[in-house]
Design a protein around this motif. Structure first.
Motif, PDB file in Angstrom:
ATOM      1  N   ILE A  15       0.779  -1.201  -0.039  1.00 27.86           N
ATOM      2  CA  ILE A  15      -0.124  -0.081  -0.044  1.00 27.86           C
ATOM      3  C   ILE A  15       0.805   1.259   0.047  1.00 27.86           C
ATOM      4  O   ILE A  15       1.839   1.311   0.807  1.00 27.86           O
ATOM      5  CB  ILE A  15      -1.001   0.045   1.231  1.00 27.86           C
ATOM      6  N   ASN A  16       0.598   2.139  -1.110  1.00 28.36           N
ATOM      7  CA  ASN A  16       1.446   3.514  -1.109  1.00 28.36           C
ATOM      8  C   ASN A  16       2.872   3.088  -1.198  1.00 28.36           C
ATOM      9  O   ASN A  16       3.765   3.578  -0.532  1.00 28.36           O
ATOM     10  CB  ASN A  16       1.354   4.023   0.222  1.00 28.36           C
ATOM     11  N   GLY A  17       3.401   1.814  -1.612  1.00 25.47           N
ATOM     12  CA  GLY A  17       4.579   1.504  -1.755  1.00 25.47           C
ATOM     13  C   GLY A  17       5.346   1.020  -0.623  1.00 25.47           C
ATOM     14  O   GLY A  17       6.528   0.495  -0.521  1.00 25.47           O
ATOM     15  N   LYS A  18       4.499   0.843   0.563  1.00 20.05           N
ATOM     16  CA  LYS A  18       4.765   0.142   1.488  1.00 20.05           C
ATOM     17  C   LYS A  18       4.478  -1.279   1.753  1.00 20.05           C
ATOM     18  O   LYS A  18       3.335  -1.748   1.605  1.00 20.05           O
ATOM     19  CB  LYS A  18       4.320   1.072   2.890  1.00 20.05           C
ATOM     20  N   SER A  96      -7.815   1.552  17.515  1.00 22.21           N
ATOM     21  CA  SER A  96      -7.294   2.192  16.162  1.00 22.21           C
ATOM     22  C   SER A  96      -6.237   2.980  16.109  1.00 22.21           C
ATOM     23  O   SER A  96      -6.137   3.807  17.092  1.00 22.21           O
ATOM     24  CB  SER A  96      -8.348   2.289  15.315  1.00 22.21           C
ATOM     25  N   TRP A  97      -5.579   3.012  15.046  1.00 19.67           N
ATOM     26  CA  TRP A  97      -4.511   4.002  14.761  1.00 19.67           C
ATOM     27  C   TRP A  97      -4.139   4.306  13.304  1.00 19.67           C
ATOM     28  O   TRP A  97      -4.277   3.452  12.620  1.00 19.67           O
ATOM     29  CB  TRP A  97      -3.102   3.438  15.661  1.00 19.67           C
ATOM     30  N   ASP A  98      -3.964   5.624  13.162  1.00 19.07           N
ATOM     31  CA  ASP A  98      -3.754   5.850  11.682  1.00 19.07           C
ATOM     32  C   ASP A  98      -2.240   5.956  11.707  1.00 19.07           C
ATOM     33  O   ASP A  98      -1.417   6.770  12.117  1.00 19.07           O
ATOM     34  CB  ASP A  98      -4.341   7.418  11.510  1.00 19.07           C
ATOM     35  N   PHE A  99      -1.749   5.119  10.709  1.00 14.72           N
ATOM     36  CA  PHE A  99      -0.112   5.031  10.406  1.00 14.72           C
ATOM     37  C   PHE A  99       0.328   5.801   9.472  1.00 14.72           C
ATOM     38  O   PHE A  99       1.353   5.735   8.847  1.00 14.72           O
ATOM     39  CB  PHE A  99       0.510   3.692  10.456  1.00 14.72           C
ATOM     40  N   GLY A 100      -0.733   6.655   8.889  1.00 17.80           N
ATOM     41  CA  GLY A 100      -0.440   7.562   7.532  1.00 17.80           C
ATOM     42  C   GLY A 100      -0.705   6.824   6.310  1.00 17.80           C
ATOM     43  O   GLY A 100      -1.384   7.248   5.418  1.00 17.80           O
ATOM     44  N   ASP A 101       0.047   5.563   5.925  1.00 21.73           N
ATOM     45  CA  ASP A 101      -0.092   4.868   4.741  1.00 21.73           C
ATOM     46  C   ASP A 101      -1.417   4.204   4.922  1.00 21.73           C
ATOM     47  O   ASP A 101      -1.942   3.678   3.748  1.00 21.73           O
ATOM     48  CB  ASP A 101       0.986   3.904   4.479  1.00 21.73           C
ATOM     49  N   PHE A 102      -2.006   3.956   5.948  1.00 17.86           N
ATOM     50  CA  PHE A 102      -3.178   2.981   6.398  1.00 17.86           C
ATOM     51  C   PHE A 102      -3.568   3.278   7.749  1.00 17.86           C
ATOM     52  O   PHE A 102      -2.618   3.606   8.603  1.00 17.86           O
ATOM     53  CB  PHE A 102      -2.877   1.523   5.853  1.00 17.86           C
TER      54      PHE A 102
END
Ligand code: NI
Ligand code: MN
Length: 227
Positions: A15-18, A96-102
């Protein structure tokens, strides 16, 4: 979204290159020999559903090589910390947590979670993963549970990754019921064939799903699928 399958319950999505890797268990898996080299598996994030060895065996080695951020239960965070791993984000069921890419939401799994040295691994968890590329549910090792009925409140899913091997987890029939509860058409099956206790009939499993108008994807070890 492309899903790479490394055998047992180990898979990754990009996802997003990650590279987001789940439950790394490769070097002890006879079915992965000659198909997956643990030293070549890419990871930017590693998500651990619970502490059993068949879900974390290669976690420390991959984390040390890649510097990937590990996302896991608080108790597994403490255990990894004692082994010198520090890039870890501890979570627990319901959070929950937002890691930026997902974004990740940790959900209930009906299972157990001890660590290889016998210490307590906290609650086993499933994960909802939300991203611009799509949303999916990885249940981790679990029984079929009514908690799965909550999942459509939180996520409109593109697919789910569910165990189908029976004995330690859901079998294919319970996985089909789980697919109904979480409202997905496509399930990627995991946690089958690795040990004698969980060998399954692939054709029968696929037929169980197709007869119900759903799709079960069984990816060869070392292979990938578009989901
Ligand atoms: Ni387990
Ligand atoms: Mn397991």
């Amino acid at each position: 979204m492309v899903l790479h399958y490394y055998g047992h319950s180990c898979f990754s999505v990009n996802i997003n290159g990650k590279h987001i890797l789940f439950d790394p268990f490769i070097s002890p898996n006879e079915l992965a020999v000659g198909k997956v080299a643990v030293s070549a598996v890419p990871a930017d994030y590693i998500l651990l559903s619970h502490g059993h060895a068949d879900h974390i065996a290669d976690c420390v080695a991959i984390a040390q090589r890649t510097g990937a951020k590990i996302i896991c239960a608080w108790e597994i965070y403490e255990w990894l910390g004692k082994q010198g791993i520090s890039n870890i984000h501890p979570m627990n069921t319901g959070g929950s947590w937002d890691f930026g890419d997902f974004r990740v939401k940790c959900v209930v799994a009906q299972h157990s979670s001890g660590l290889p040295d016998g210490s307590y691994g906290g609650n086993p968890m499933g994960f909802l993963l939300f991203s611009d590329a799509g949303n999916f549910y990885y249940s981790g090792d679990t029984a079929l549970t009514l908690d799965m009925q909550l999942i459509p409140r939180w996520a409109k899913l593109n697919f789910a990754v569910l165990p189908i091997g029976d004995n330690f987890t859901m079998d294919v029939h319970d996985a089909l019921a789980a697919a109904d509860m979480v409202q997905v058409q496509t399930v990627v099956g995991v946690h089958y064939d690795t040990f004698g206790f969980i060998k399954i009939d692939h054709a029968a499993a696929e037929k169980t799903f197709s007869a119900a108008g759903k799709k079960l994807v069984l990816v060869p070890v070392g292979g990938s699928t578009s989901v």
